[in-house]
Scaffold this motif. Structure first.
Motif, PDB file in Angstrom:
ATOM      1  N   ARG A 111      -3.591   0.476  -9.754  1.00  0.00           N
ATOM      2  CA  ARG A 111      -3.705  -0.947  -9.463  1.00  0.00           C
ATOM      3  C   ARG A 111      -3.513  -1.180  -7.962  1.00  0.00           C
ATOM      4  N   GLY A 112      -4.044  -2.277  -7.461  1.00  0.00           N
ATOM      5  CA  GLY A 112      -3.833  -2.626  -6.058  1.00  0.00           C
ATOM      6  C   GLY A 112      -4.912  -2.073  -5.148  1.00  0.00           C
ATOM      7  N   GLU A 113      -4.650  -2.129  -3.821  1.00  0.00           N
ATOM      8  CA  GLU A 113      -5.642  -1.748  -2.799  1.00  0.00           C
ATOM      9  C   GLU A 113      -6.064  -0.291  -2.920  1.00  0.00           C
ATOM     10  N   ILE A 114      -5.097   0.588  -3.119  1.00  0.00           N
ATOM     11  CA  ILE A 114      -5.414   2.026  -3.182  1.00  0.00           C
ATOM     12  C   ILE A 114      -6.318   2.305  -4.374  1.00  0.00           C
ATOM     13  N   TYR A 115      -6.006   1.671  -5.506  1.00  0.00           N
ATOM     14  CA  TYR A 115      -6.836   1.818  -6.707  1.00  0.00           C
ATOM     15  C   TYR A 115      -8.285   1.407  -6.424  1.00  0.00           C
ATOM     16  N   GLN A 116      -8.454   0.278  -5.733  1.00  0.00           N
ATOM     17  CA  GLN A 116      -9.807  -0.193  -5.401  1.00  0.00           C
ATOM     18  C   GLN A 116     -10.516   0.803  -4.481  1.00  0.00           C
ATOM     19  N   ALA A 117      -9.768   1.300  -3.499  1.00  0.00           N
ATOM     20  CA  ALA A 117     -10.374   2.216  -2.517  1.00  0.00           C
ATOM     21  C   ALA A 117     -10.758   3.549  -3.162  1.00  0.00           C
ATOM     22  N   ILE A 118      -9.946   4.001  -4.117  1.00  0.00           N
ATOM     23  CA  ILE A 118     -10.269   5.255  -4.831  1.00  0.00           C
ATOM     24  C   ILE A 118     -11.631   5.129  -5.502  1.00  0.00           C
ATOM     25  N   LYS A 119     -11.876   3.966  -6.090  1.00  0.00           N
ATOM     26  CA  LYS A 119     -13.177   3.757  -6.757  1.00  0.00           C
ATOM     27  C   LYS A 119     -14.333   3.894  -5.756  1.00  0.00           C
ATOM     28  N   ASP A 120     -14.039   3.622  -4.453  1.00  0.00           N
ATOM     29  CA  ASP A 120     -15.069   3.732  -3.412  1.00  0.00           C
ATOM     30  C   ASP A 120     -14.947   5.036  -2.632  1.00  0.00           C
ATOM     31  N   GLY A 121     -14.226   6.020  -3.171  1.00  0.00           N
ATOM     32  CA  GLY A 121     -14.241   7.354  -2.568  1.00  0.00           C
ATOM     33  C   GLY A 121     -13.000   7.735  -1.772  1.00  0.00           C
ATOM     34  N   PHE A 122     -12.037   6.816  -1.647  1.00  0.00           N
ATOM     35  CA  PHE A 122     -10.806   7.135  -0.927  1.00  0.00           C
ATOM     36  C   PHE A 122     -10.000   8.166  -1.722  1.00  0.00           C
ATOM     37  N   SER A 123      -9.355   9.107  -1.001  1.00  0.00           N
ATOM     38  CA  SER A 123      -8.563  10.131  -1.683  1.00  0.00           C
ATOM     39  C   SER A 123      -7.072   9.834  -1.591  1.00  0.00           C
ATOM     40  N   MET A 124      -6.373   9.970  -2.714  1.00  0.00           N
ATOM     41  CA  MET A 124      -4.924   9.780  -2.771  1.00  0.00           C
ATOM     42  C   MET A 124      -4.160  10.874  -2.032  1.00  0.00           C
ATOM     43  N   LYS A 125      -4.820  11.971  -1.668  1.00  0.00           N
ATOM     44  CA  LYS A 125      -4.047  13.191  -1.365  1.00  0.00           C
ATOM     45  C   LYS A 125      -3.094  13.040  -0.176  1.00  0.00           C
ATOM     46  N   ASP A 126      -3.445  12.180   0.783  1.00  0.00           N
ATOM     47  CA  ASP A 126      -2.554  12.018   1.933  1.00  0.00           C
ATOM     48  C   ASP A 126      -1.649  10.787   1.835  1.00  0.00           C
ATOM     49  N   VAL A 127      -1.716  10.086   0.699  1.00  0.00           N
ATOM     50  CA  VAL A 127      -0.887   8.887   0.532  1.00  0.00           C
ATOM     51  C   VAL A 127       0.576   9.307   0.343  1.00  0.00           C
ATOM     52  N   VAL A 128       1.456   8.692   1.117  1.00  0.00           N
ATOM     53  CA  VAL A 128       2.893   8.975   0.978  1.00  0.00           C
ATOM     54  C   VAL A 128       3.583   7.739   0.388  1.00  0.00           C
ATOM     55  N   GLU A 129       4.832   7.888   0.020  1.00  0.00           N
ATOM     56  CA  GLU A 129       5.574   6.750  -0.543  1.00  0.00           C
ATOM     57  C   GLU A 129       6.552   6.181   0.484  1.00  0.00           C
ATOM     58  N   ILE A 130       6.776   4.855   0.369  1.00  0.00           N
ATOM     59  CA  ILE A 130       7.670   4.191   1.318  1.00  0.00           C
ATOM     60  C   ILE A 130       9.075   4.809   1.274  1.00  0.00           C
ATOM     61  N   GLY A 131       9.494   5.272   0.096  1.00  0.00           N
ATOM     62  CA  GLY A 131      10.805   5.930  -0.006  1.00  0.00           C
ATOM     63  C   GLY A 131      10.860   7.234   0.767  1.00  0.00           C
ATOM     64  N   GLU A 132       9.727   7.901   0.936  1.00  0.00           N
ATOM     65  CA  GLU A 132       9.648   9.117   1.757  1.00  0.00           C
ATOM     66  C   GLU A 132       9.636   8.758   3.239  1.00  0.00           C
ATOM     67  N   VAL A 133       8.915   7.680   3.558  1.00  0.00           N
ATOM     68  CA  VAL A 133       8.852   7.213   4.956  1.00  0.00           C
ATOM     69  C   VAL A 133      10.250   6.834   5.443  1.00  0.00           C
ATOM     70  N   ILE A 134      10.972   6.082   4.619  1.00  0.00           N
ATOM     71  CA  ILE A 134      12.318   5.619   4.997  1.00  0.00           C
ATOM     72  C   ILE A 134      13.232   6.812   5.295  1.00  0.00           C
ATOM     73  N   GLN A 135      13.142   7.845   4.472  1.00  0.00           N
ATOM     74  CA  GLN A 135      13.993   9.031   4.640  1.00  0.00           C
ATOM     75  C   GLN A 135      13.547   9.940   5.781  1.00  0.00           C
ATOM     76  N   GLY A 136      12.347   9.678   6.344  1.00  0.00           N
ATOM     77  CA  GLY A 136      11.819  10.575   7.368  1.00  0.00           C
ATOM     78  C   GLY A 136      11.328  11.900   6.795  1.00  0.00           C
ATOM     79  N   LYS A 137      11.020  11.897   5.487  1.00  0.00           N
ATOM     80  CA  LYS A 137      10.535  13.129   4.842  1.00  0.00           C
ATOM     81  C   LYS A 137       9.070  13.395   5.160  1.00  0.00           C
ATOM     82  N   VAL A 138       8.366  12.363   5.601  1.00  0.00           N
ATOM     83  CA  VAL A 138       6.941  12.488   5.924  1.00  0.00           C
ATOM     84  C   VAL A 138       6.727  11.876   7.300  1.00  0.00           C
TER      85      VAL A 138
END
Lengths: 311, 311
Positions: free
Chosen positions: A251-278
């Motif tokens: 659902r949401g923007e990423i879901y829409q973009a996937i339908k148009d060829g966007f790949s999830m593979k580099d998507v990170v989570e905000i909880g990872e960003v906050i921790q500096g894990k990515v």
């Protein structure tokens, strides 16, 4: 078990470090420490209405939380609010009900706005000359309220389709420390703003191009039909962040973009960003996008914090 | 929205025609007029606990109901009840919360006992010399209480494994109009009783043979592991009745019997039996079995009726 009213809930909200609470929630979620079963749903046809039951808990925490929220969009015909909501808090060790926060969906609005502020905190360019707000509703106001402590910039351009709503928005912020400019031209937002927050229920992209050095927090799109940002912009971005990878895939923007060829593979989570894990934003020329669909851990964290100060 | 306490709920219960309310619910259910989504569940490991969220509504009714119930089986260590439960009642036209019945699972016990009485009403032989009760717990007592107005017979044989529990049961009914005999020999029940109600959480069959002219109401088994009646008895029966065909296919006595070769094809629903849409018992020599796993429409009906008298 006590029921707390919306007024009681509002009275303690400014005692809470909401950013800290919601950040802790996102971290627990991204670390796999949160149990969130599928949402329970009831649908009604005449009059049309929906009920959602969202529930879950953080492992080894003190509580579990069940949120029940409804939307019946003909209620205004009867002089009633369209939505009702409450959060029920239970002891995780015994199942004993601790409290009902009869917040009328207010806490959902707040935890959503705070999540937006967190995205801006970690992802916005270091220098924001203008904040752009897309939309003029409740969330479009709350986002700005919770950005106040996060972003130095106090110059805001607000986009909307309705002249009266835009004027009302500007009036409502006339006593704030923000300087509000209103516009019906989306290019004013795209060309001048380095931090854009989308807050509409649009089902067609409003932002169809983007400049380098922009962060977009996409708050509005949280279903399989809503979309505020054209799909190619996600492919063009240097960094795309989800509140929940598993939710944003469906659902949401990423879901829409996937339908148009966007790949999830580099998507990170905000909880990872906050921790500096990515990796985060690397310079002020990059384009970053945060897609928020709303995660039950936000409800768990805000209800826990509110109850702590109510007791 | 008001919260009603267990005492308040108990105070109106005797004003309600519970049999009528629950029968109406079973009829609506069997006629396809009830929406019951899958049960929501949370599991905890340390200490062990389960939470169930059951919810639904009757089409074109006034309300929808959400029942939240928990079982944490170490609670007695802390001097707390093992289970908590409440029913939340909402307006079906607006989503507005109407009331919370903080019944501490009491109404679930009652609606379960009333369902047993309804099975006996339609399925027991015309002459019952002895009622047999299997078990000595809360449900074993309530079943007898709600049979009082349904069945003329006041001679009861109660089976249990624990001598003290049996004596306590007999004592508790000493001022009732029932004449209670207690036994640890299951054959006393099988040989002498024409109406048997099973009320244990057993995971191994207690009843392994049956005489002609017996009706069994199976109340205890409502999960994928519980079983009180040996599978061949279901195949031997002249009529097998489910509270919900779709539920009984996946839990309870019928589920167990299917694994041993029993066929669902002739199983009817209690809501069909009540309406006379299907054949009932044809003579006093037949064997009939009613399998009750508990249907959300019972919660909907009892909570609606209670609220009507509380308001």
């Amino acid at each position: 078990m006590r029921i707390f009213s919306l007024d009681e809930i509002k009275s303690v909200l400014n005692k809470i470090n909401l950013v800290q609470e919601i950040e802790d929630g996102f971290i627990a979620y991204s670390n796999g420490d949160v149990i969130v079963p599928p949402v329970g749903e009831l649908h009604f046809e005449s009059p049309p209405g929906d009920v959602h039951i969202k529930y879950g808990y953080i492992k080894n925490d003190n509580v579990y939380v069940i949120k029940i929220a409804s939307g019946f969009f003909h209620n205004s015909n009867f002089g009633l609010p369209n939505g009702y909501g409450m959060m029920l808090i239970y002891d995780q060790k015994t199942g004993q009900p601790k409290a009902i926060l009869n917040d009328e969906s207010f806490l959902t609005d707040i935890r959503t706005a705070v999540a937006g502020a967190i995205s801006a905190k970690y992802l916005a360019p270091s220098k924001v000359k203008y904040i752009g707000i897309i939309g003029t509703g409740v969330q479009a106001r709350l986002q700005l309220k919770y950005l106040n402590d996060i972003i130095d910039c106090k110059s805001v351009i607000v986009w909307g389709r309705n002249e009266n709503s835009l004027k009302k928005y500007k009036d409502d912020f006339s006593k704030s420390n923000y300087k509000i400019t209103i516009t019906k031209d989306i290019n004013q937002i795209i060309e001048r703003c380095q931090l854009i927050v989308t807050c509409t229920p649009s089902e067609n992209p409003i932002i169809t191009n983007i400049n380098p050095g922009t962060h977009i927090t996409a708050m509005g799109s949280d279903t399989i039909t809503k979309q505020e940002i054209a799909s190619p912009i996600l492919s063009q971005a240097d960094l795309v962040v989800a509140d929940s990878r598993s939710q944003c895939e469906h659902r949401g923007e990423i879901y829409q973009a996937i339908k148009d060829g966007f790949s999830m593979k580099d998507v990170v989570e905000i909880g990872e960003v906050i921790q500096g894990k990515v990796k985060r934003r690397e310079n002020d020329k990059q384009i970053t996008i945060a897609d928020h669909t709303g995660v039950a851990v936000q409800d768990i964290q805000i209800s826990k914090a509110v109850l702590k100060y109510l007791n």
